[in-house]
Design a protein around this motif. Structure first.
Motif, short mmCIF file in Angstrom:
data_model
loop_
_atom_site.label_atom_id
_atom_site.label_comp_id
_atom_site.label_asym_id
_atom_site.label_seq_id
_atom_site.Cartn_x
_atom_site.Cartn_y
_atom_site.Cartn_z
N ASP A 135 -4.69 -9.94 2.16
CA ASP A 135 -4.49 -8.95 1.10
C ASP A 135 -5.68 -8.01 1.18
N SER B 141 -1.15 -7.10 -0.31
CA SER B 141 -0.08 -8.09 -0.28
C SER B 141 1.21 -7.51 -0.84
N THR B 142 2.32 -7.89 -0.25
CA THR B 142 3.62 -7.44 -0.74
C THR B 142 3.97 -8.06 -2.08
N TYR B 143 3.24 -9.12 -2.48
CA TYR B 143 3.49 -9.77 -3.77
C TYR B 143 2.73 -9.10 -4.92
N ARG C 188 1.37 -0.51 -6.20
CA ARG C 188 1.84 0.87 -6.33
C ARG C 188 1.75 1.37 -7.77
#
Length: 281
Positions: free
Chosen positions: A115, A121-123, A127
């Motif tokens: 991360d 991290s996509t979790y 954004r």
């Protein structure tokens, strides 16, 4: 003068007859008693005579079959044993090295996923939140509650969340999860900024002058930590872990960090599924 003989002959003859009668009577009684015994039997005893009540006799149709000796094949056959059924064990399903690169696992679990600043991290809801990655050059000590298989370098990096603006949200992590399972959530934290005195470094400040750092941790919309102060609980540059159990309602396990004073900070996240496959525990 005449004297009587020593014995009276008539009395002697009478005595002899009496004795004979008593003898015959006795023989007849014995014969009669024997007949009664033969015909009626002694109460409590079989007519055939006495037997040992502790012995067991076989009827003419009873027979005993000899037990054959085991064959050589049977001698070599293993004795069957009971097989123990093991319960499902806990399974680590997510590991994140928050603010740092991918770390190789030192146990049988998954690696600690990266991360980083340019590859969050996509979790993470990066954004819509305002978060920053940083690291510390200081050596780290680790509390006993932290597993020996947890890399110490996990605490060298961290991500903190600045107070969100009107269009932003608090730092939040969301992981796909099974609503029928129970999960243990482990939050790894270090206090790299506040110290007990002046260190002279621009990246560190005295807690008594610039502190405190205080924030809440909310897991699945329930407050797990309130007014949490890492420096007060653990000290400066000390790696620590906080563990909580939770269930999931909507298929996503969410962890949010709410501001109190200063910025929330986190170094790692680990999620363990408790006894997977057992349903609601």
């Amino acid at each position: 003068m005449s004297r009587s003989p020593p014995y009276d002959q008539s009395s002697r003859t009478q005595d002899s007859d009496n004795w004979l009668q008593w003898a015959l009577f006795g023989l007849g009684g014995v014969f009669l008693l024997g007949s009664i015994i033969v015909l009626v039997g002694v109460p409590g005893l079989p007519l055939g005579g006495l037997t040992d009540t502790n012995s067991t006799s076989l009827s003419p149709t009873d027979s005993v079959s000899p037990v054959p000796d085991p064959t050589e094949t049977e001698r070599q056959m293993p004795v069957p044993t009971a097989t123990a059924t093991s319960e499902p064990s806990d399974t680590t399903i997510y590991r994140i090295n928050v603010g740092g690169p991918r770390l190789k696992a030192t146990d049988n679990g998954p690696d600690w996923l990266a991360d980083q600043e340019n590859a969050p991290s996509t979790y993470l809801n990066h954004r819509v939140s305002d978060t920053v990655v940083n690291d510390t050059p200081d050596p780290i000590t680790v509390e006993n509650a932290v597993s020996a298989t947890t890399p110490q370098s996990l605490f060298k990096t961290y991500r903190f969340s600045r107070k969100p603006k009107l269009w932003q949200k608090e730092m939040e992590w969301g992981f796909p999860a099974d609503p029928n399972s129970v999960y243990e959530v482990r939050i790894y934290v270090v206090e790299p900024f506040f110290t007990s005195g002046q260190s002279g470094r621009p990246s560190e400040e005295s807690y008594s002058e610039e502190g405190p750092r205080s924030f809440d941790v909310v897991i699945e919309n329930k407050t797990a930590l309130q007014n949490y102060e890492p420096f007060v609980e653990h000290g400066h540059d000390v790696g620590a872990v906080k563990s909580f159990e939770t269930t999931v309602d909507d298929g996503s396990l969410t962890i949010r960090f709410h501001h109190r004073v200063e910025n929330p900070v986190i170094s790692g996240i680990e999620i363990i599924e408790k006894n997977p496959g057992n349903g609601n525990n």
